[in-house]
Design an enzyme around this catalytic site. Sequence first.
Site, PDB file in Angstrom:
ATOM      1  N   SER A 123       0.819  -1.206   0.000  1.00  0.00           N
ATOM      2  CA  SER A 123       0.000   0.000   0.000  1.00  0.00           C
ATOM      3  C   SER A 123       0.856   1.260   0.000  1.00  0.00           C
ATOM      4  CB  SER A 123      -0.945   0.007   1.203  1.00  0.00           C
ATOM      5  OG  SER A 123      -0.220  -0.124   2.385  1.00  0.00           O
ATOM      6  N   HIS A 144      -3.357  -3.314  -5.632  1.00  0.00           N
ATOM      7  CA  HIS A 144      -3.608  -2.826  -4.273  1.00  0.00           C
ATOM      8  C   HIS A 144      -5.099  -2.864  -3.956  1.00  0.00           C
ATOM      9  CE1 HIS A 144      -3.780   0.641  -1.240  1.00  0.00           C
ATOM     10  NE2 HIS A 144      -3.505  -0.486  -0.618  1.00  0.00           N
ATOM     11  N   GLU A 156      -6.408  -0.946  -7.138  1.00  0.00           N
ATOM     12  CA  GLU A 156      -5.513  -0.085  -7.912  1.00  0.00           C
ATOM     13  C   GLU A 156      -4.509  -0.994  -8.620  1.00  0.00           C
ATOM     14  OE1 GLU A 156      -5.235   4.026  -5.321  1.00  0.00           O
ATOM     15  OE2 GLU A 156      -4.085   2.318  -4.600  1.00  0.00           O
ATOM     16  N   ASN A 194      -4.440   6.167  -1.222  1.00  0.00           N
ATOM     17  CA  ASN A 194      -3.706   6.442   0.016  1.00  0.00           C
ATOM     18  C   ASN A 194      -3.009   7.795  -0.005  1.00  0.00           C
ATOM     19  OD1 ASN A 194      -4.481   4.260   1.480  1.00  0.00           O
ATOM     20  ND2 ASN A 194      -2.655   3.047   1.113  1.00  0.00           N
TER      21      ASN A 194
HETATM   22  N1  CAA Z   1     -13.916  -9.973   5.080  1.00  0.00           N
HETATM   23  C1  CAA Z   1     -14.911 -10.619   4.472  1.00  0.00           C
HETATM   24  N2  CAA Z   1     -16.213 -10.366   4.706  1.00  0.00           N
HETATM   25  C2  CAA Z   1     -16.498  -9.440   5.632  1.00  0.00           C
HETATM   26  C3  CAA Z   1     -15.501  -8.741   6.325  1.00  0.00           C
HETATM   27  C4  CAA Z   1     -14.176  -9.042   6.010  1.00  0.00           C
HETATM   28  N3  CAA Z   1     -13.142  -8.427   6.616  1.00  0.00           N
HETATM   29  N4  CAA Z   1     -16.076  -7.913   7.188  1.00  0.00           N
HETATM   30  C5  CAA Z   1     -17.392  -8.078   7.056  1.00  0.00           C
HETATM   31  N5  CAA Z   1     -17.655  -9.005   6.114  1.00  0.00           N
HETATM   32  C6  CAA Z   1     -18.924  -9.520   5.664  1.00  0.00           C
HETATM   33  C7  CAA Z   1     -19.689 -10.018   6.864  1.00  0.00           C
HETATM   34  O1  CAA Z   1     -20.198 -11.310   6.614  1.00  0.00           O
HETATM   35  C8  CAA Z   1     -20.782  -9.009   7.031  1.00  0.00           C
HETATM   36  O2  CAA Z   1     -22.027  -9.509   7.352  1.00  0.00           O
HETATM   37  P1  CAA Z   1     -22.420 -10.013   8.849  1.00  0.00           P
HETATM   38  O3  CAA Z   1     -22.010  -8.920   9.795  1.00  0.00           O
HETATM   39  O4  CAA Z   1     -23.894 -10.188   8.743  1.00  0.00           O
HETATM   40  O5  CAA Z   1     -21.674 -11.292   9.047  1.00  0.00           O
HETATM   41  C9  CAA Z   1     -20.929  -8.403   5.654  1.00  0.00           C
HETATM   42  O6  CAA Z   1     -19.640  -8.443   5.071  1.00  0.00           O
HETATM   43  C10 CAA Z   1     -21.407  -6.992   5.705  1.00  0.00           C
HETATM   44  O7  CAA Z   1     -20.634  -6.354   6.672  1.00  0.00           O
HETATM   45  P2  CAA Z   1     -21.089  -5.014   7.315  1.00  0.00           P
HETATM   46  O8  CAA Z   1     -22.506  -5.066   7.752  1.00  0.00           O
HETATM   47  O9  CAA Z   1     -20.044  -4.578   8.297  1.00  0.00           O
HETATM   48  O10 CAA Z   1     -21.044  -4.127   5.998  1.00  0.00           O
HETATM   49  P3  CAA Z   1     -21.380  -2.626   5.840  1.00  0.00           P
HETATM   50  O11 CAA Z   1     -22.454  -2.480   4.857  1.00  0.00           O
HETATM   51  O12 CAA Z   1     -21.522  -1.976   7.160  1.00  0.00           O
HETATM   52  O13 CAA Z   1     -20.036  -2.108   5.154  1.00  0.00           O
HETATM   53  C11 CAA Z   1     -17.778  -1.559   4.996  1.00  0.00           C
HETATM   54  C12 CAA Z   1     -18.815  -2.324   5.770  1.00  0.00           C
HETATM   55  C13 CAA Z   1     -17.699  -2.028   3.547  1.00  0.00           C
HETATM   56  C14 CAA Z   1     -16.434  -1.840   5.696  1.00  0.00           C
HETATM   57  C15 CAA Z   1     -18.137  -0.048   5.008  1.00  0.00           C
HETATM   58  O14 CAA Z   1     -18.309   0.376   6.326  1.00  0.00           O
HETATM   59  C16 CAA Z   1     -17.084   0.775   4.358  1.00  0.00           C
HETATM   60  O15 CAA Z   1     -17.051   0.956   3.158  1.00  0.00           O
HETATM   61  N6  CAA Z   1     -16.174   1.330   5.180  1.00  0.00           N
HETATM   62  C17 CAA Z   1     -15.013   2.069   4.679  1.00  0.00           C
HETATM   63  C18 CAA Z   1     -13.870   1.130   4.522  1.00  0.00           C
HETATM   64  C19 CAA Z   1     -12.687   1.780   3.902  1.00  0.00           C
HETATM   65  O16 CAA Z   1     -12.613   2.969   3.673  1.00  0.00           O
HETATM   66  N7  CAA Z   1     -11.681   0.974   3.638  1.00  0.00           N
HETATM   67  C20 CAA Z   1     -10.435   1.420   3.094  1.00  0.00           C
HETATM   68  C21 CAA Z   1      -9.419   1.360   4.178  1.00  0.00           C
HETATM   69  S1  CAA Z   1      -7.894   2.053   3.666  1.00  0.00           S
HETATM   70  C22 CAA Z   1      -7.113   0.796   2.906  1.00  0.00           C
HETATM   71  O17 CAA Z   1      -7.513  -0.334   2.889  1.00  0.00           O
HETATM   72  C23 CAA Z   1      -5.867   1.196   2.218  1.00  0.00           C
HETATM   73  C24 CAA Z   1      -4.656   0.676   2.820  1.00  0.00           C
HETATM   74  O18 CAA Z   1      -3.718   0.465   2.059  1.00  0.00           O
HETATM   75  C25 CAA Z   1      -4.477   0.511   4.292  1.00  0.00           C
END
Ligand code: CAA
Length: 286
Positions: A123, A144, A156, A194
């Site tokens: 990342s 990514h 990405e 990022n």
């Molecule tokens: N892996 C696989 N499946 C998953 C999971 C995971 N880590 N986490 C949750 N799930 C599944 C679960 O089964 C869940 O259902 P249950 O709770 O009923 O078991 C289902 O997905 C839906 O989960 P949520 O109800 O939590 O889903 P949501 O609609 O609330 O969305 C989200 C969750 C997609 C995370 C949303 O909150 C979101 O878009 N958040 C922002 C995340 C973001 O910005 N990420 C980028 C981070 S930065 C990065 O990654 C860059 C880097 O290089 C560090």
Amino acid sequence: MAVTRTIETVGVVGLGAMGAGIAQLAVEAGFDTIGHEVDTSRGEAARERIGHFLTRKVDKGQLDQASCDAALGRLRLTTDVADLAGCDVVIEAAFEELEVKHQLFRQLERALAHDAILATNTSALSVTEIASVLERPGRAVGMHFFNPAPLMPLVEIVRAERTEDEAFEAAFALGDRLGKTPIRCTDTPGFVVNRVLIPLLNDCVRVLDETGVTPADLDAGMQHGAGWPMGPCALLDLVGADVHVHASEALYAKLREPRMAPPPRLVRMLQAGKLGRKSGEGFYSY
Ligand code: CAA
């Protein structure tokens, strides 16, 4: 080199949260998938994690049991890089240390066919620098994914200095087959997302100190006033203080912009082991 082979078998090296998520995507998309971890217990933990999330999909009627079983049946685990020999592409999602990635890329190049693609999920490191140890760096590309990989639509696709067109386009097509929205990027620090998100999250943490608002109020503010799907503190707890501070340091080292530097509050949390969800405590308790 012409990377013209059809992708049927995908390798994933490093089965932490990101690697397990990528392996989940691969088995769900129908690829034979080989996951590599340094020891069997970590590999089995990833298999359980994938099984858990696929079973939740079955429970919620998003996947039928036969497809869930078939997907899990497509996952093989190994602790030996040599077992990845038959992979058409390997996505490395190991620890974010250049030396670790160099060692893996050297081993992978020895193990894989000459026209297999080597992708890194880094990342904040340079894909060009990671690929510099390869005899054929043209086959290396960045892929990514975002956390959580099975849920976040973006990938990405990063063209490094010496990435060949075939490898780049094959990685782009793979992103598409994994059900993602791929975008074409160049190998600039933080790529696209990022580069924007890391200083923004750092600003959010500094705002906590400057204003005295609580993490819950800041999160509610950004969710309900700016349309973020989750607030910045909840997001940092999801990403992990260790991952975020490391990425901030890597970007700061390259760009020297003060906003890239990790905020002292986050560094203190890291030092205290308050990493977020993975340690049970971050801005919130889990
Ligand atoms: N892996 C696989 N499946 C998953 C999971 C995971 N880590 N986490 C949750 N799930 C599944 C679960 O089964 C869940 O259902 P249950 O709770 O009923 O078991 C289902 O997905 C839906 O989960 P949520 O109800 O939590 O889903 P949501 O609609 O609330 O969305 C989200 C969750 C997609 C995370 C949303 O909150 C979101 O878009 N958040 C922002 C995340 C973001 O910005 N990420 C980028 C981070 S930065 C990065 O990654 C860059 C880097 O290089 C560090």
